[in-house]
Design a protein around this motif. Structure first.
Motif, PDB file in Angstrom:
ATOM      1  N   LYS A 192      -4.334 -11.569  -7.481  1.00 53.32           N
ATOM      2  CA  LYS A 192      -4.723 -11.442  -6.076  1.00 53.32           C
ATOM      3  C   LYS A 192      -4.017 -12.476  -5.216  1.00 53.32           C
ATOM      4  O   LYS A 192      -3.525 -12.170  -4.122  1.00 53.32           O
ATOM      5  CB  LYS A 192      -6.242 -11.579  -5.936  1.00 53.32           C
ATOM      6  CG  LYS A 192      -6.738 -11.363  -4.515  1.00 53.32           C
ATOM      7  CD  LYS A 192      -8.258 -11.405  -4.458  1.00 53.32           C
ATOM      8  CE  LYS A 192      -8.753 -11.134  -3.039  1.00 53.32           C
ATOM      9  NZ  LYS A 192     -10.248 -11.151  -2.970  1.00 53.32           N
ATOM     10  N   ASN A 193      -3.950 -13.716  -5.689  1.00 50.49           N
ATOM     11  CA  ASN A 193      -3.291 -14.774  -4.922  1.00 50.49           C
ATOM     12  C   ASN A 193      -1.804 -14.490  -4.739  1.00 50.49           C
ATOM     13  O   ASN A 193      -1.241 -14.721  -3.662  1.00 50.49           O
ATOM     14  CB  ASN A 193      -3.490 -16.125  -5.610  1.00 50.49           C
ATOM     15  CG  ASN A 193      -4.925 -16.606  -5.532  1.00 50.49           C
ATOM     16  OD1 ASN A 193      -5.654 -16.312  -4.572  1.00 50.49           O
ATOM     17  ND2 ASN A 193      -5.362 -17.347  -6.537  1.00 50.49           N
ATOM     18  N   ILE A 194      -1.164 -13.997  -5.794  1.00 48.07           N
ATOM     19  CA  ILE A 194       0.259 -13.671  -5.720  1.00 48.07           C
ATOM     20  C   ILE A 194       0.484 -12.473  -4.803  1.00 48.07           C
ATOM     21  O   ILE A 194       1.395 -12.461  -3.972  1.00 48.07           O
ATOM     22  CB  ILE A 194       0.816 -13.404  -7.138  1.00 48.07           C
ATOM     23  CG1 ILE A 194       0.776 -14.700  -7.969  1.00 48.07           C
ATOM     24  CG2 ILE A 194       2.244 -12.863  -7.070  1.00 48.07           C
ATOM     25  CD1 ILE A 194       1.091 -14.494  -9.437  1.00 48.07           C
ATOM     26  N   TYR A 195      -0.360 -11.469  -4.937  1.00 48.86           N
ATOM     27  CA  TYR A 195      -0.271 -10.256  -4.104  1.00 48.86           C
ATOM     28  C   TYR A 195      -0.381 -10.607  -2.619  1.00 48.86           C
ATOM     29  O   TYR A 195       0.406 -10.133  -1.789  1.00 48.86           O
ATOM     30  CB  TYR A 195      -1.368  -9.291  -4.527  1.00 48.86           C
ATOM     31  CG  TYR A 195      -1.728  -8.250  -3.497  1.00 48.86           C
ATOM     32  CD1 TYR A 195      -0.857  -7.208  -3.183  1.00 48.86           C
ATOM     33  CD2 TYR A 195      -2.957  -8.316  -2.831  1.00 48.86           C
ATOM     34  CE1 TYR A 195      -1.200  -6.247  -2.227  1.00 48.86           C
ATOM     35  CE2 TYR A 195      -3.300  -7.363  -1.885  1.00 48.86           C
ATOM     36  CZ  TYR A 195      -2.423  -6.336  -1.587  1.00 48.86           C
ATOM     37  OH  TYR A 195      -2.758  -5.400  -0.647  1.00 48.86           O
ATOM     38  N   LYS A 196      -1.336 -11.431  -2.267  1.00 47.16           N
ATOM     39  CA  LYS A 196      -1.543 -11.810  -0.866  1.00 47.16           C
ATOM     40  C   LYS A 196      -0.331 -12.551  -0.308  1.00 47.16           C
ATOM     41  O   LYS A 196       0.076 -12.335   0.839  1.00 47.16           O
ATOM     42  CB  LYS A 196      -2.797 -12.665  -0.737  1.00 47.16           C
ATOM     43  CG  LYS A 196      -4.092 -11.897  -0.958  1.00 47.16           C
ATOM     44  CD  LYS A 196      -5.298 -12.808  -1.074  1.00 47.16           C
ATOM     45  CE  LYS A 196      -5.558 -13.580   0.190  1.00 47.16           C
ATOM     46  NZ  LYS A 196      -6.783 -14.403   0.080  1.00 47.16           N
ATOM     47  N   ALA A 197       0.274 -13.413  -1.128  1.00 50.48           N
ATOM     48  CA  ALA A 197       1.454 -14.150  -0.683  1.00 50.48           C
ATOM     49  C   ALA A 197       2.641 -13.211  -0.457  1.00 50.48           C
ATOM     50  O   ALA A 197       3.378 -13.347   0.533  1.00 50.48           O
ATOM     51  CB  ALA A 197       1.809 -15.227  -1.711  1.00 50.48           C
ATOM     52  N   LEU A 198       2.825 -12.266  -1.359  1.00 52.44           N
ATOM     53  CA  LEU A 198       3.918 -11.298  -1.220  1.00 52.44           C
ATOM     54  C   LEU A 198       3.770 -10.478   0.058  1.00 52.44           C
ATOM     55  O   LEU A 198       4.740 -10.270   0.804  1.00 52.44           O
ATOM     56  CB  LEU A 198       3.970 -10.376  -2.436  1.00 52.44           C
ATOM     57  CG  LEU A 198       4.425 -10.996  -3.755  1.00 52.44           C
ATOM     58  CD1 LEU A 198       4.160 -10.031  -4.912  1.00 52.44           C
ATOM     59  CD2 LEU A 198       5.904 -11.368  -3.705  1.00 52.44           C
ATOM     60  N   CYS A 199       2.555 -10.023   0.323  1.00 51.83           N
ATOM     61  CA  CYS A 199       2.318  -9.207   1.523  1.00 51.83           C
ATOM     62  C   CYS A 199       2.530 -10.020   2.793  1.00 51.83           C
ATOM     63  O   CYS A 199       3.028  -9.497   3.799  1.00 51.83           O
ATOM     64  CB  CYS A 199       0.904  -8.635   1.494  1.00 51.83           C
ATOM     65  SG  CYS A 199       0.633  -7.385   0.223  1.00 51.83           S
ATOM     66  N   GLU A 200       2.159 -11.267   2.750  1.00 48.61           N
ATOM     67  CA  GLU A 200       2.308 -12.117   3.932  1.00 48.61           C
ATOM     68  C   GLU A 200       3.771 -12.378   4.257  1.00 48.61           C
ATOM     69  O   GLU A 200       4.167 -12.404   5.429  1.00 48.61           O
ATOM     70  CB  GLU A 200       1.569 -13.438   3.720  1.00 48.61           C
ATOM     71  CG  GLU A 200       1.589 -14.353   4.944  1.00 48.61           C
ATOM     72  CD  GLU A 200       0.698 -15.569   4.781  1.00 48.61           C
ATOM     73  OE1 GLU A 200       0.855 -16.517   5.566  1.00 48.61           O
ATOM     74  OE2 GLU A 200      -0.164 -15.566   3.868  1.00 48.61           O
ATOM     75  N   LEU A 201       4.584 -12.554   3.236  1.00 49.34           N
ATOM     76  CA  LEU A 201       5.994 -12.883   3.458  1.00 49.34           C
ATOM     77  C   LEU A 201       6.881 -11.645   3.599  1.00 49.34           C
ATOM     78  O   LEU A 201       7.994 -11.744   4.128  1.00 49.34           O
ATOM     79  CB  LEU A 201       6.511 -13.745   2.299  1.00 49.34           C
ATOM     80  CG  LEU A 201       5.917 -15.150   2.171  1.00 49.34           C
ATOM     81  CD1 LEU A 201       6.542 -15.879   0.985  1.00 49.34           C
ATOM     82  CD2 LEU A 201       6.120 -15.949   3.442  1.00 49.34           C
ATOM     83  N   ASP A 202       6.414 -10.515   3.115  1.00 49.15           N
ATOM     84  CA  ASP A 202       7.256  -9.308   3.095  1.00 49.15           C
ATOM     85  C   ASP A 202       6.425  -8.094   3.516  1.00 49.15           C
ATOM     86  O   ASP A 202       6.156  -7.205   2.716  1.00 49.15           O
ATOM     87  CB  ASP A 202       7.821  -9.128   1.683  1.00 49.15           C
ATOM     88  CG  ASP A 202       8.879  -8.042   1.597  1.00 49.15           C
ATOM     89  OD1 ASP A 202       9.454  -7.684   2.640  1.00 49.15           O
ATOM     90  OD2 ASP A 202       9.119  -7.543   0.483  1.00 49.15           O
TER      91      ASP A 202
END
Length: 348
Positions: A192-202
Motif C-alpha cells: 500500500k505504501n509503495i502503491y500510494k507513492a507510485l500514484c503520487e509521482l506518476d
C-alpha cells in the motif's frame, strides 16, 4: 553570351542546392520534433529499492511502467552494508527511493542528509507497521534455561520497567527488527505504501497501478487465508531454527512457537557452542523431524545439527536478499512466502 549562360547555370545550381538544403533541414527538424514528442525510456519513473522485498513489490505493482533497480547486490549482507559512492549516485539520480526503516539501514539517513534538498522522493515501505525492538541478552545461560522465555522481541513503551528483570542488558538494547514482511499482513501494508507513492509521482498511470495493486493484494489475501487455516488449530509443536532468526512477525501473526540458535536477527552475534548444543538437545528431546535455516546461515552449523539429530533441514526464506540465480529466475516475494508455508507444514 557564354559567360551569361554560365552565370545562369551557376545560379540555378546554387538555387537547387539551397532548396535541397532547406528540404533536408525541414526533414531533420521534423524528425527531431517527432523524436522529442515520442515516448522516451527516460520518461519512465526511476525507482531504487534497497532490499529484495521492496524491489519485488514495486515491480509487481508498477510492471513495465517504471525502471526499478535493486540497490543491494544479490547475496550480500543486508544488515552489514555500508554506504558507497555508487549507492549515493544511484539514490541521487532516481525519482523514487524505497527502503524499510532507518534503524536497520543507518547509512541511508546519512545519504539522504548529505543530499539534502537534492534527495529524491523517499518512502519508508514499513510505515504503519508495528515494529518490535530486539533486546540483547546479558547471559546466555540464563536465556537458554528451559524456564526462560524464548520470544525476545518485545514492543517497548515508556512504561516498561526494565529494572524488574535481569534477563536483558538495558545498555545494549538493539535495533528494531524490520523483517515485517514475514507477516503477510505487513507485506500487504508495504504494498500500500509503495502503491500510494507510485500514484503520487506518476498520476498518468494510476489506473494501471491500481489494477495491479488490487490483483496482487488479492493473491496475498489468498495466501494469508492458507496460513491462517494451517495454524488455526493444527499447530502445536515448536519450530527449531539453525541461525539468525528473522521470522518473529510471521510467528507472532500465526501463533508459532520457536527456538533458535540466535533468537533474533543479528549478524554481529557469534554462534556459541552452548547455543548450538541447546538446539540440538531440544530437537532430540522433542523428536522433531525437521528444523529450519535461512539460506544465508552457516552451512557448517546446519549440517552439524542435521547430522547429530537426524532431522531434515528445510529453508525458510527471509526475503531481504536473494541469490543471483533466484533473481535471474524471476523469484518473487509471493513465491518465497508460499514455499515457507509448504515447509512449515512439514512440522505439523
Amino acid at each position: 553570351m557564354l559567360k551569361r549562360k554560365n552565370i545562369i547555370i551557376s545560379l540555378s545550381s546554387l538555387l537547387i542546392a539551397i532548396i535541397i538544403a532547406l528540404t533536408a533541414f525541414r526533414i531533420y527538424s521534423s524528425a527531431q520534433q517527432n523524436k522529442d514528442t515520442a515516448p522516451k525510456a527516460e520518461d519512465k519513473l526511476s525507482v531504487v529499492a534497497v532490499s529484495f522485498v521492496e524491489y519485488d513489490l514495486t515491480r509487481q505493482i508498477a510492471g513495465d511502467k517504471v525502471d526499478v533497480e535493486l540497490l543491494m547486490i544479490p547475496g550480500s549482507n543486508y544488515h552489514l552494508h555500508t554506504m558507497t559512492e555508487v549507492d549515493k549516485e544511484k539514490i541521487a539520480n532516481c525519482d523514487l527511493f524505497i527502503y524499510t526503516k532507518e534503524p536497520s539501514e543507518s547509512w541511508i539517513s546519512d545519504i539522504l542528509n548529505e543530499l539534502g534538498k537534492n534527495a529524491p522522493y523517499s518512502v519508508i515501505a514499513s510505515k504503519g507497521c508495528s515494529l518490535r525492538k530486539n533486546r540483547n541478552l546479558i547471559n546466555e545461560n540464563i536465556f537458554f534455561h528451559p524456564q526462560s522465555p524464548l520470544k525476545v522481541f518485545l514492543e517497548l513503551s515508556e512504561a516498561d520497567d526494565l529494572s524488574s528483570t535481569d534477563l536483558f542488558d538495558e545498555s545494549v538494547l538493539g535495533d528494531y527488527d524490520t523483517h515485517v514482511w514475514t507477516s503477510l499482513k505487513y507485506g500487504k501494508g508495504m504494498c500500500k505504501n509503495i502503491y500510494k507513492a507510485l500514484c503520487e509521482l506518476d498520476e498518468k498511470n494510476t489506473d494501471f497501478y491500481t489494477a495491479n495493486y488490487n490483483s496482487y493484494c488479492a493473491k496475498l489475501d489468498n495466501l494469508e487465508v492458507e496460513y491462517c487455516k494451517t495454524f488455526d488449530s493444527n499447530y502445536t509443536d515448536t519450530i527449531y531454527f539453525a541461525g539468525n532468526f528473522s521470522f518473529y512477525y510471521m510467528c507472532e501473526r500465526y501463533g508459532i512457537d520457536y527456538q533458535s540458535v540466535i533468537p533474533y536477527c543479528s549478524f554481529s552475534q557469534k554462534y556459541s557452542e552452548e547455543m548450538v548444543q541447546y538446539i540440538i538437545n531440544e530437537i532430540k528431546e522433542n523428536n522433531a523431524k525437521v528444523f529450519y535455516y535461512d539460506q544465508f546461515d552457516s552451512k557448517e552449523i546446519v549440517d552439524r545439527i542435521s547430522a547429530e539429530t537426524g532431522a531434515e533441514a528445510l529453508p525458510l526464506y527471509s526475503c531481504h536478499t536473494v541469490t543471483i540465480s533466484q533473481l535471474n529466475d524471476g523469484a518473487t516475494y509471493l513465491d518465497f512466502m508460499t514455499k515457507n508455508l509448504e515447509n512449515l507444514k512439514k512440522s505439523l
